[in-house]
Design an enzyme around this catalytic site. Structure first.
Site, PDB file in Angstrom:
ATOM      1  CB  CYS A 220      27.903  58.888  44.751  1.00 30.83           C
ATOM      2  SG  CYS A 220      28.182  57.734  43.384  1.00 30.83           S
TER       3      CYS A 220
ATOM      4  CG  HIS B 246      28.918  62.562  43.382  1.00 28.38           C
ATOM      5  ND1 HIS B 246      30.111  61.866  43.302  1.00 28.38           N
ATOM      6  CD2 HIS B 246      28.017  61.855  42.644  1.00 28.38           C
ATOM      7  CE1 HIS B 246      29.939  60.790  42.545  1.00 28.38           C
ATOM      8  NE2 HIS B 246      28.680  60.760  42.146  1.00 28.38           N
TER       9      HIS B 246
ATOM     10  CG  ASN C 280      30.449  58.867  39.478  1.00 32.21           C
ATOM     11  OD1 ASN C 280      30.988  58.818  40.576  1.00 32.21           O
ATOM     12  ND2 ASN C 280      29.144  58.743  39.323  1.00 32.21           N
TER      13      ASN C 280
END
Length: 333
Positions: A118, A260, A290
């Site tokens: 990520c 993020h 996500n």
């Protein structure tokens, strides 16, 4: 290679791509014990996009996002010198950047994958910045793309509700140090906590005959949500403050936070720790979940399309995730 000289870098354009198939919380609740209310309350996610079809891969999304970024500035792909593909889900374990290079027609570009989960897009932007600063290259395409739906255990309600598939791209170009848009960056890693978010390799029980070699395969995504939450809420604000302090900037000067897109509660907690208004948080988590390395460039591209970000705005880009890794970039738009 060009002669080495310290230069600046600026983001010329962005692009993004999402699969056409949307998958809601209600659909997930049909095969795992959960509900729309439970997911929204704990994550802020309403739906996510999933890349379906046996002939589809991360390359399709990465190529589309890259072409959109190129088209916005009418740049010929042959002008790209370097392609960095940030991904943890390549279509080929040896890497997928070369396939992206070929399919977009960037035949003069060096291409490689960068794996940092990520945080991948942040680390890739910083890597691109280094090549541009030295004068080694002039135009760099950075792509963040992941299809973690292929690595999710769809019977595990703690992880299957979180992840979606997407790609986002940014084209960076060298410029004079006076026009430099990337003001500073700050990166960290703490491998002691790597077990809290991983796709671990699993050995077979019995070795290959005669060679004593234990072959195996990768498992599904495993995550300790509580530990990842504590890590992000503690470390990311510190990283942002350290980055701002090093260039004598205050939190009040920040116009936008592009974090993020992991969990709405994490985004809100980070903003609160920094005393930054929630109105300054750029978030599309509700629609996409996500998307790992794609989440920041996807959110950034959408914000630009919606004319949220204006010339000279101070944008904080911060990524965090598996490794555990985290990092911050300060950009003057």
């Amino acid at each position: 290679m060009k002669s080495l000289m310290i230069q600046g870098a600026k983001i010329l354009s962005t692009g993004s791509a999402i699969p056409s198939s949307s998958f809601s919380n209600n659909e997930i609740s049909k095969f795992v014990d959960t509900s729309d209310e439970w997911i929204v309350t704990r994550t802020g996610i309403k739906e996510r996009r999933l890349l379906q079809g046996i002939d589809k891969s991360i390359i399709d999304l990465a190529v589309l996002a890259s072409k959109k970024a190129l088209d916005k500035i009418s740049m010929d792909p042959s002008q790209i010198d370097l392609i960095i593909l940030a991904t943890s889900s390549p279509h080929d374990l040896f890497g997928s950047a070369s396939k992206v290079q070929y399919q977009i027609g960037a035949l003069n570009a060096v291409a490689f994958d960068l794996t940092a989960a990520c945080s991948g897009f942040v680390l890739s932007l910083v890597t691109a910045f280094q090549f541009l600063q030295t004068g080694a290259y002039s135009n760099v395409l950075v792509v963040g793309a992941d299809v973690l739906s292929k690595w999710v255990d769809w019977s595990d309600r703690s992880t299957c509700i979180l992840f979606g598939d997407a790609a986002g791209a940014a084209i960076l170009q060298s410029c004079s140090s006076i026009d430099n848009s990337i003001l500073n960056f700050q990166l960290n890693t703490d491998g002691n906590y790597s077990k809290h978010l991983s796709i671990a390799y699993q050995h077979n029980i019995t070795p290959h005959s005669n060679l004593n070699l234990y072959q195996g395969s990768f498992k599904y995504i495993s995550m300790n949500g509580k530990e990842v939450y504590k890590f992000a809420v503690f470390q990311v604000p510190l990283s942002i403050l350290k980055c701002l302090n090093s260039v004598n900037m205050s939190v009040e000067e920040v116009d936008w936070l592009v974090l993020h897109q992991a969990n709405e509660r994490i985004l809100t907690a980070i903003a609160e720790k920094l005393s930054i208004s929630s109105n300054k948080i750029i978030s599309n988590l509700r629609k996409y979940g996500n998307t790992s390395a794609a989440s920041i460039p996807l959110a950034l591209d959408e914000a630009i399309q919606e004319d949220k970000i204006s010339h000279n705005d101070i944008v904080i880009i911060a990524g965090f995730g598996a490794g555990l890794t985290w990092g911050t970039i300060i950009v003057r738009w």
